[in-house]
Design a protein around this motif. Sequence first.
Motif, PDB file in Angstrom:
ATOM      1  N   LYS A  11      10.682  -0.504   0.580  1.00  0.00           N
ATOM      2  CA  LYS A  11      10.200  -1.875   0.305  1.00  0.00           C
ATOM      3  C   LYS A  11      10.824  -2.867   1.301  1.00  0.00           C
ATOM      4  N   GLU A  98       2.462  -3.505  -5.758  1.00  0.00           N
ATOM      5  CA  GLU A  98       2.953  -4.800  -5.237  1.00  0.00           C
ATOM      6  C   GLU A  98       1.972  -5.386  -4.226  1.00  0.00           C
ATOM      7  N   TYR A 102       0.784  -8.970  -5.408  1.00  0.00           N
ATOM      8  CA  TYR A 102       1.257 -10.142  -4.654  1.00  0.00           C
ATOM      9  C   TYR A 102       0.359 -10.520  -3.479  1.00  0.00           C
TER      10      TYR A 102
END
Length: 256
Positions: A11, A98, A102
């Motif tokens: 990440k 994610e 996002y």
Amino acid sequence: MRRYLVAGNWKLNMGPAAGRELAAAVGERLRGRTLHGDVLVCPPFVTIPAVATVAQGDPVLLGAQNCAAHEQGAFTGEVAPGMLKEAGVQYVIIGHSERRQYYGETDDDFAAKIELVHAQGMKAIFCYGELLADRKGGRAEDVVRAQLKGVLPRLQSPNAYNLVLAYEPVWAIGTGETATPEIAQQMHAFSRELVSGMLGAEVAANMRILYGGSCKPGNARELIGLPDVDGGLIGGAALKAEDFVGIVDGAEAVLG
Ligand code: PEP
């Protein structure tokens, strides 16, 4: 027999210096060992070259966490699949929750990205999984069906070699809450059944389906040992060499 894959998703962690150190520590622990599966690390884009240098000679494959849906042009801030290939990347994670949550990425984005990853001769790890509200509302299977149906049938040449699936229940990602073995096995078997309907029984039988969501050395063996689980996509525990290799050890214990 499907070969396991333990993939670390770093990440937004580990710049080049820290990433080099982590990759070296993982490599050191695995060097000289005969592994019966694949081990992959997916650093941030800028850390990829540092890790590529360190990982040479070690049984550690190199991946990316995302890529552009275009090969070139006026797309400020993007990184093309061809550039990743040139940097030594072999796997690209696509569709992580994610990215969905996002960055508003959609099935169209995922299908386009996977096609380009395949066109470059790289493998895609396609992530999918339900939210807590979906599970509580009894919609987990419907959501997973829609996520796979929205992408897999649109691909030109998906097969068990160039595509890996990662079932990641969103409620288990980074929460410390892991899917029970019953839920994991049921959702993986269900996924494989869906793949069989979309891509054929042979592709489904050979396709690797990873589990992701708070996988750690303490639960890896039990999860990865399930009949339809072929490894793990690891977030938090991939940031410590000891923990990450502990998960590889768990995979070796049950699938090695
Ligand atoms: C992930 O983000 O893919 C993941 C599985 O994270 P964690 O292991 O931290 O739950």
